[in-house]
Design a protein around this motif. Sequence first.
Motif, PDB file in Angstrom:
ATOM      1  N   THR A   1      -5.686   0.314   3.107  1.00 24.62           N
ATOM      2  CA  THR A   1      -5.568   1.771   3.097  1.00 24.62           C
ATOM      3  C   THR A   1      -5.622   2.314   4.520  1.00 24.62           C
ATOM      4  O   THR A   1      -4.943   3.284   4.865  1.00 24.62           O
ATOM      5  CB  THR A   1      -6.698   2.382   2.242  1.00 24.62           C
ATOM      6  OG1 THR A   1      -6.662   1.813   0.945  1.00 24.62           O
ATOM      7  CG2 THR A   1      -6.543   3.881   2.153  1.00 24.62           C
ATOM      8  N   LEU A   2      -6.433   1.683   5.367  1.00 21.30           N
ATOM      9  CA  LEU A   2      -6.584   2.134   6.741  1.00 21.30           C
ATOM     10  C   LEU A   2      -5.429   1.700   7.637  1.00 21.30           C
ATOM     11  O   LEU A   2      -5.253   2.234   8.724  1.00 21.30           O
ATOM     12  CB  LEU A   2      -7.889   1.582   7.320  1.00 21.30           C
ATOM     13  CG  LEU A   2      -9.195   2.095   6.689  1.00 21.30           C
ATOM     14  CD1 LEU A   2     -10.371   1.275   7.185  1.00 21.30           C
ATOM     15  CD2 LEU A   2      -9.401   3.569   7.000  1.00 21.30           C
ATOM     16  N   PHE A   3      -4.651   0.735   7.197  1.00 26.05           N
ATOM     17  CA  PHE A   3      -3.598   0.152   8.021  1.00 26.05           C
ATOM     18  C   PHE A   3      -2.413   1.100   8.141  1.00 26.05           C
ATOM     19  O   PHE A   3      -1.813   1.488   7.140  1.00 26.05           O
ATOM     20  CB  PHE A   3      -3.159  -1.177   7.412  1.00 26.05           C
ATOM     21  CG  PHE A   3      -2.100  -1.898   8.198  1.00 26.05           C
ATOM     22  CD1 PHE A   3      -2.307  -2.248   9.522  1.00 26.05           C
ATOM     23  CD2 PHE A   3      -0.896  -2.229   7.600  1.00 26.05           C
ATOM     24  CE1 PHE A   3      -1.336  -2.917  10.243  1.00 26.05           C
ATOM     25  CE2 PHE A   3       0.087  -2.910   8.308  1.00 26.05           C
ATOM     26  CZ  PHE A   3      -0.136  -3.257   9.634  1.00 26.05           C
ATOM     27  N   ASP A   4      -2.061   1.470   9.359  1.00 25.49           N
ATOM     28  CA  ASP A   4      -0.935   2.361   9.631  1.00 25.49           C
ATOM     29  C   ASP A   4       0.261   1.505  10.042  1.00 25.49           C
ATOM     30  O   ASP A   4       0.364   1.060  11.190  1.00 25.49           O
ATOM     31  CB  ASP A   4      -1.300   3.345  10.750  1.00 25.49           C
ATOM     32  CG  ASP A   4      -0.237   4.411  10.968  1.00 25.49           C
ATOM     33  OD1 ASP A   4       0.941   4.165  10.634  1.00 25.49           O
ATOM     34  OD2 ASP A   4      -0.583   5.490  11.492  1.00 25.49           O
ATOM     35  N   VAL A   5       1.177   1.272   9.105  1.00 34.19           N
ATOM     36  CA  VAL A   5       2.308   0.374   9.331  1.00 34.19           C
ATOM     37  C   VAL A   5       3.198   0.888  10.454  1.00 34.19           C
ATOM     38  O   VAL A   5       3.587   0.141  11.362  1.00 34.19           O
ATOM     39  CB  VAL A   5       3.132   0.204   8.038  1.00 34.19           C
ATOM     40  CG1 VAL A   5       4.371  -0.647   8.305  1.00 34.19           C
ATOM     41  CG2 VAL A   5       2.288  -0.409   6.943  1.00 34.19           C
ATOM     42  N   ASN A   6       3.542   2.169  10.406  1.00 34.73           N
ATOM     43  CA  ASN A   6       4.445   2.730  11.421  1.00 34.73           C
ATOM     44  C   ASN A   6       3.871   2.596  12.818  1.00 34.73           C
ATOM     45  O   ASN A   6       4.562   2.197  13.768  1.00 34.73           O
ATOM     46  CB  ASN A   6       4.745   4.192  11.109  1.00 34.73           C
ATOM     47  CG  ASN A   6       5.592   4.353   9.861  1.00 34.73           C
ATOM     48  OD1 ASN A   6       6.361   3.470   9.499  1.00 34.73           O
ATOM     49  ND2 ASN A   6       5.448   5.487   9.182  1.00 34.73           N
ATOM     50  N   SER A   7       2.584   2.924  12.974  1.00 33.09           N
ATOM     51  CA  SER A   7       1.942   2.826  14.274  1.00 33.09           C
ATOM     52  C   SER A   7       1.901   1.376  14.756  1.00 33.09           C
ATOM     53  O   SER A   7       2.128   1.090  15.941  1.00 33.09           O
ATOM     54  CB  SER A   7       0.529   3.394  14.204  1.00 33.09           C
ATOM     55  OG  SER A   7      -0.156   3.209  15.425  1.00 33.09           O
ATOM     56  N   HIS A   8       1.635   0.461  13.824  1.00 36.59           N
ATOM     57  CA  HIS A   8       1.561  -0.962  14.157  1.00 36.59           C
ATOM     58  C   HIS A   8       2.877  -1.455  14.754  1.00 36.59           C
ATOM     59  O   HIS A   8       2.879  -2.092  15.816  1.00 36.59           O
ATOM     60  CB  HIS A   8       1.225  -1.755  12.894  1.00 36.59           C
ATOM     61  CG  HIS A   8       1.230  -3.241  13.081  1.00 36.59           C
ATOM     62  ND1 HIS A   8       0.264  -3.911  13.795  1.00 36.59           N
ATOM     63  CD2 HIS A   8       2.109  -4.189  12.635  1.00 36.59           C
ATOM     64  CE1 HIS A   8       0.531  -5.197  13.787  1.00 36.59           C
ATOM     65  NE2 HIS A   8       1.637  -5.398  13.095  1.00 36.59           N
TER      66      HIS A   8
ATOM     67  N   ASP B   1       4.334  -5.831   6.451  1.00 38.46           N
ATOM     68  CA  ASP B   1       3.493  -4.631   6.521  1.00 38.46           C
ATOM     69  C   ASP B   1       2.110  -4.872   5.907  1.00 38.46           C
ATOM     70  O   ASP B   1       1.644  -4.116   5.048  1.00 38.46           O
ATOM     71  CB  ASP B   1       4.188  -3.446   5.840  1.00 38.46           C
ATOM     72  CG  ASP B   1       4.615  -3.755   4.411  1.00 38.46           C
ATOM     73  OD1 ASP B   1       4.495  -4.934   3.984  1.00 38.46           O
ATOM     74  OD2 ASP B   1       5.081  -2.834   3.724  1.00 38.46           O
TER      75      ASP B   1
END
Length: 294
Positions: A5-12, A241
Amino acid sequence: MSQSTLFDVNSHFQKIYARPVILEAKQLSQVFKYGKTERTVLNQIDLKIHKREFICVIGPSGCGKSTLSRVIAGLDPYHSGEILVDGEMITGPSPERGMVFQGYTLFPWKTVKENVMFGPLMKGASRMTAEAHAREWINIIGLDKYENQYPHQLSGGMKQRVAIARALVNEPKILLMDEPFGALDPHTRQRMQKHLMDLWQNIDITIIFVTHDMDEAILLADRIVALKANPGEIKEIIEVDLPRPRSLDLMATPEFKRLRKHVDHLVHAQEDELDPALQDLPKIPRMTQVSSTK
């Protein structure tokens, strides 16, 4: 709140793509000749890999996965196109590109320490310096108690750790791994995957990892390059992702299973992309009077 939930795919992936391009293939093709016939193994591959990425290459048998890794390593000349590391054309092998094969390729007459020392000595380091660097990497891979043993005295997982240390002691920019865990039993393979992830997360290295194992590719990679066969072309590049750091528990999640289904479809969907030799298997003549029902 879960890690996913905390993982920001776009930012990564924005952060990954903001890094310098360390390797670039432009219209890369490889053709093998057999007498008067030719077979295109790689066809106009365009690919950019960014610094510190973990790339996995998958695809059906005969799609050119190992050929691609050998070309990047500089072990095989390519037919046409370009392939560059930090903007410089690859013209042959170089310590900046380490290679780990499925076979352990260790010198059987050398000890663990002597195997790892080999690269620095070939680069001109003094024996004292080569030994210090070798010991450092032997400690990192957890084999300091075995440094004076020979390859035949080691397990398969130990041998492959030595092969990895022998590649990394030269401080390469890129580590190429061609089915490095394919010969290991499942438990050892999982431990080696975890060890490799720990290594990659703590050193400045870009990894290009060839595998047939789709679970392994999803567990390890930032991006998966899926090749199609006949000729070998990029079919799709998949952004994985899933949050890092990853553990084997991730394989039980719906997100992992979704990616697994997609990757499985890419590799196995089209029968004409499989190994052409499998399409012409002969009918086996009956050579026994014993029936499977008796």
